[in-house]
Design a protein around this motif. Sequence first.
Motif, PDB file in Angstrom:
ATOM      1  N   SER A 580      -3.833  -6.970   0.875  1.00  0.00           N
ATOM      2  CA  SER A 580      -5.113  -6.269   0.733  1.00  0.00           C
ATOM      3  C   SER A 580      -5.443  -5.433   1.960  1.00  0.00           C
ATOM      4  O   SER A 580      -6.386  -4.657   1.959  1.00  0.00           O
ATOM      5  CB  SER A 580      -6.240  -7.283   0.505  1.00  0.00           C
ATOM      6  N   ALA A 581      -4.645  -5.580   3.064  1.00  0.00           N
ATOM      7  CA  ALA A 581      -4.915  -4.852   4.302  1.00  0.00           C
ATOM      8  C   ALA A 581      -4.412  -3.418   4.193  1.00  0.00           C
ATOM      9  O   ALA A 581      -3.549  -3.104   3.380  1.00  0.00           O
ATOM     10  CB  ALA A 581      -4.242  -5.557   5.475  1.00  0.00           C
ATOM     11  N   PRO A 582      -4.924  -2.509   5.023  1.00  0.00           N
ATOM     12  CA  PRO A 582      -4.436  -1.114   5.007  1.00  0.00           C
ATOM     13  C   PRO A 582      -2.946  -1.067   5.307  1.00  0.00           C
ATOM     14  O   PRO A 582      -2.433  -1.816   6.134  1.00  0.00           O
ATOM     15  CB  PRO A 582      -5.250  -0.453   6.133  1.00  0.00           C
ATOM     16  N   THR A 635       0.105 -18.464  -1.067  1.00  0.00           N
ATOM     17  CA  THR A 635       1.517 -18.099  -0.967  1.00  0.00           C
ATOM     18  C   THR A 635       1.787 -16.755  -1.626  1.00  0.00           C
ATOM     19  O   THR A 635       1.051 -16.311  -2.495  1.00  0.00           O
ATOM     20  CB  THR A 635       2.405 -19.177  -1.627  1.00  0.00           C
ATOM     21  N   ALA A 636       2.881 -16.134  -1.167  1.00  0.00           N
ATOM     22  CA  ALA A 636       3.343 -14.850  -1.717  1.00  0.00           C
ATOM     23  C   ALA A 636       2.226 -13.813  -1.746  1.00  0.00           C
ATOM     24  O   ALA A 636       2.023 -13.121  -2.734  1.00  0.00           O
ATOM     25  CB  ALA A 636       3.926 -15.043  -3.118  1.00  0.00           C
ATOM     26  N   ASN A 637       1.499 -13.703  -0.631  1.00  0.00           N
ATOM     27  CA  ASN A 637       0.349 -12.796  -0.584  1.00  0.00           C
ATOM     28  C   ASN A 637       0.386 -11.859   0.616  1.00  0.00           C
ATOM     29  O   ASN A 637      -0.588 -11.166   0.877  1.00  0.00           O
ATOM     30  CB  ASN A 637      -0.949 -13.611  -0.539  1.00  0.00           C
ATOM     31  N   CYS A 638       1.491 -11.833   1.376  1.00  0.00           N
ATOM     32  CA  CYS A 638       1.573 -11.013   2.585  1.00  0.00           C
ATOM     33  C   CYS A 638       2.869 -10.205   2.590  1.00  0.00           C
ATOM     34  O   CYS A 638       3.850 -10.549   1.925  1.00  0.00           O
ATOM     35  CB  CYS A 638       1.523 -11.891   3.839  1.00  0.00           C
ATOM     36  N   ALA A 639       2.836  -9.140   3.381  1.00  0.00           N
ATOM     37  CA  ALA A 639       4.003  -8.274   3.512  1.00  0.00           C
ATOM     38  C   ALA A 639       4.339  -8.103   4.987  1.00  0.00           C
ATOM     39  O   ALA A 639       3.488  -8.327   5.857  1.00  0.00           O
ATOM     40  CB  ALA A 639       3.719  -6.913   2.879  1.00  0.00           C
ATOM     41  N   ALA A 651       3.387   4.011  -0.905  1.00  0.00           N
ATOM     42  CA  ALA A 651       3.175   2.931  -1.875  1.00  0.00           C
ATOM     43  C   ALA A 651       2.481   1.751  -1.208  1.00  0.00           C
ATOM     44  O   ALA A 651       2.598   1.551   0.004  1.00  0.00           O
ATOM     45  CB  ALA A 651       4.522   2.498  -2.445  1.00  0.00           C
ATOM     46  N   PRO A 652       1.744   0.985  -1.982  1.00  0.00           N
ATOM     47  CA  PRO A 652       1.052  -0.173  -1.405  1.00  0.00           C
ATOM     48  C   PRO A 652       2.044  -1.226  -0.921  1.00  0.00           C
ATOM     49  O   PRO A 652       3.216  -1.224  -1.286  1.00  0.00           O
ATOM     50  CB  PRO A 652       0.212  -0.695  -2.581  1.00  0.00           C
ATOM     51  N   LEU A 653       1.551  -2.125  -0.068  1.00  0.00           N
ATOM     52  CA  LEU A 653       2.384  -3.202   0.459  1.00  0.00           C
ATOM     53  C   LEU A 653       2.876  -4.105  -0.668  1.00  0.00           C
ATOM     54  O   LEU A 653       2.165  -4.358  -1.627  1.00  0.00           O
ATOM     55  CB  LEU A 653       1.585  -4.035   1.467  1.00  0.00           C
ATOM     56  N   VAL A 654       4.101  -4.596  -0.535  1.00  0.00           N
ATOM     57  CA  VAL A 654       4.697  -5.506  -1.517  1.00  0.00           C
ATOM     58  C   VAL A 654       4.799  -6.889  -0.881  1.00  0.00           C
ATOM     59  O   VAL A 654       5.385  -7.051   0.188  1.00  0.00           O
ATOM     60  CB  VAL A 654       6.088  -5.023  -1.960  1.00  0.00           C
ATOM     61  N   ALA A 655       4.223  -7.876  -1.540  1.00  0.00           N
ATOM     62  CA  ALA A 655       4.181  -9.223  -0.977  1.00  0.00           C
ATOM     63  C   ALA A 655       5.577  -9.833  -0.927  1.00  0.00           C
ATOM     64  O   ALA A 655       6.367  -9.705  -1.859  1.00  0.00           O
ATOM     65  CB  ALA A 655       3.254 -10.111  -1.795  1.00  0.00           C
ATOM     66  N   SER A 656       5.868 -10.513   0.182  1.00  0.00           N
ATOM     67  CA  SER A 656       7.129 -11.243   0.313  1.00  0.00           C
ATOM     68  C   SER A 656       6.992 -12.613  -0.344  1.00  0.00           C
ATOM     69  O   SER A 656       5.982 -13.298  -0.166  1.00  0.00           O
ATOM     70  CB  SER A 656       7.472 -11.426   1.795  1.00  0.00           C
ATOM     71  N   PRO A 657       7.991 -13.040  -1.120  1.00  0.00           N
ATOM     72  CA  PRO A 657       7.917 -14.378  -1.741  1.00  0.00           C
ATOM     73  C   PRO A 657       7.967 -15.503  -0.713  1.00  0.00           C
ATOM     74  O   PRO A 657       7.653 -16.647  -1.032  1.00  0.00           O
ATOM     75  CB  PRO A 657       9.154 -14.405  -2.656  1.00  0.00           C
ATOM     76  N   LEU A 658       8.332 -15.185   0.524  1.00  0.00           N
ATOM     77  CA  LEU A 658       8.403 -16.200   1.583  1.00  0.00           C
ATOM     78  C   LEU A 658       7.181 -16.188   2.480  1.00  0.00           C
ATOM     79  O   LEU A 658       7.180 -16.792   3.549  1.00  0.00           O
ATOM     80  CB  LEU A 658       9.665 -15.980   2.433  1.00  0.00           C
ATOM     81  N   SER A 659       6.132 -15.494   2.055  1.00  0.00           N
ATOM     82  CA  SER A 659       4.928 -15.402   2.891  1.00  0.00           C
ATOM     83  C   SER A 659       3.921 -16.476   2.512  1.00  0.00           C
ATOM     84  O   SER A 659       3.934 -17.017   1.407  1.00  0.00           O
ATOM     85  CB  SER A 659       4.282 -14.023   2.738  1.00  0.00           C
TER      86      SER A 659
END
Length: 752
Positions: A580-582, A635-639, A651-659
Amino acid sequence: MSSHTNGPGDALRSRAAANGASSKTLIPTNSVTTKDGVVKVRIDPTLMVADVVKQLVANLQIKQPPSNFALRDDDDELVTNENLRRMIRSKAKLKLVNSAAVEAQEIYEKLQLREEKSYRLALFSLQRYLREEDFANEFLKRDGVHVLVDVITTSHGNTLAYALTAMKNLMDLEYGWATLDSSFIFRVVQIIAAPQSLINVCRPATAILKRLVEADPASAPGPLVASSSRAPPVAPPGSVYRYGFDVVFEEMRKEPGLLETVVSRLGTADTALVLNSVMLINSLLAHATDTWWEVFISQLERLNTRKAIIRLMSSHTVEDLTSCVLDFQGNIARVIYRKKTTLVEPDVEETHATALDYIWTNSRLQVETAPDGATLKWRQLGFASENLSHEFTEVGILGLDCLKHFVQSDPDFFSKVVQEQNSRSPQRRCPLARASNEVVELLSEYWDATSPVFQPFFLNFYKVHALATNFFLQMWNESGAAIGDFSRVIALVRSQVKVALRQEHLRPWHEMEQDFSECEYRGVRDRQMKELEDEDDLPSKIPVRNLRAKLYKESKEFVRQQRIHCLLQGSWFLNAVPISAPTSRRLARQWRFMRLDNSLKHLHYVDSQSKFPVRSGLEDLPEHFDLALITEIATANCAPPSDGSVSAGAAPLVASPLSFSLITPEGSLADAIAPDVSRWADWTDGLNMLRRDSGHVASKETADFIQALTEIGLKIKLLDLSGDKVEIPSGLAAGPPPTNNDFFFSDLYDPQ
């Protein structure tokens, strides 16, 4: 005082100079704002904060004692011995401010004076300061709890919201608020129950009630004092662990609309309020005592709480609520187990007798008499005898509740079925009540283990039971079964349950309904025959199922200890950016090392631009936060962070499954990406298992690990038995009870 590099700065760097170090090159310059201006200083990182303040006060010729002052940064974070080095390295802009004692005294006096402007400002500041233990201790010394309770009792609107948030933050401490009485608890109950209460009032009030529920004597750290040999333990004198479920529920009963209001708020758009509401319900479920357990559970069922949680599972806000929803799912699993193991006693419990009367009345049958003169009543519904306590032995009141809900779902259909079956010969009748109990057993077996994913079908246990019972009736009729075919039809239902309930976190309800209702006997039978070619009936035997359940608990505890050990060792993570961050956001330091302390209460960490060897212990980890603050492991909410080259139209950030993120009501304490799947599972599940109000497994990796250990242990046990050619029975019949109490249990010992 105007800015300069002499005077105070020289005094503060004197120790480094004495050691032969070049402070100008080794020690960064910090600015310190005082009431007279800004000074530039170089602070020796080996000094204690008290020494830094003492030298500042002396060199600035401030006449007040150094104990009246403290240092904070621009974000109002208190400078402590733990974070001083970080403040120096980052060249933080510091402020010379009042000490905790002075600030606590000033706020205390403003709260007593009740002058409108300063009063609300003091409450606003109090919310933040009470998160600092030094300030909280000073506030408690001045009987601040009493003043805060008085404010909460007499205030409303934003003023009340500030006061409640301050109290909530104070109650994060394990001490200091044992004087809160029943009148205060009832005031909080009234605030939550009021439909017109502001959202920013409801959030902290709900969190306060949750904390009071969890503060029961059994949860107190350290040794407990038993009031008698049979009574439950009580907390030591002065302990805050003197409340708990019974104390809170007594006040809740005075406000009948409270639970209804809390459950209704599960559908609001405010995620934080939903989160607090689910957490309160979870705490009540986890701490409910025998005294009010049945009353409380009945209220939750009447309010369709499970349905509200199922809606959350498909809500757009579910990412922030995953842990709480899984906790609720686990609590309901414990409710199901307790109901299944509670005996049906219609001669003792009025609620049991009432439920049975409802079932019989809706059957519209007449009591018959057998040729031998025996009464035929419950056997007309398909029970094997008239002794209902015995008939429900294996499924308890869960079986009774399921049968009652089956009748309630369509009373006319139930009446039609039982009358039709009673028109047949005894050998051809479908024993509907017995089938109902067997379906309860099948579903309990299927949902035996804790799941790391949502189980909306499980939360609809009664409806699934009705579908599976109707499926049994359909298979009975289509196969032309007789009473001797009962186990064969149950085997068909078991096979269909596995098919219909597969991947329930992904499939819609209507597809599961179709699996039960739109199938034919021949197709189900052919599939079952193929399944039987690959397995025998050993895993389905009750002793084996019980052994598996025992081994599952042991395996879960083993994995829990392993996960905690990983947290104690610590690990490097990539600092991440919430999606959700810039997209142009950059991080000053790319890496973070985190390690759990030996008390299992604090997570220590250090941020760095590059990885470096971290020594054992906590010396290299100057920062820490309290695990009690964490309400969610998202979980899975950060890039990964941006390198700064992202254009405005990227393009918007894509969440890493390991985040993962460590979420508190005020925001995230950490946003990190694990180096691999194993590390991600270790930390997300390990942190979840440490939380006071949790313990569920969140990752498939950990769930599979526990399941694998369970199956390995089960196979080893069964190999021991099969090697000795021991026959495992399908069930054990209890013998007659002793005729008197003139007996004792001998100690088992090894004669060798």
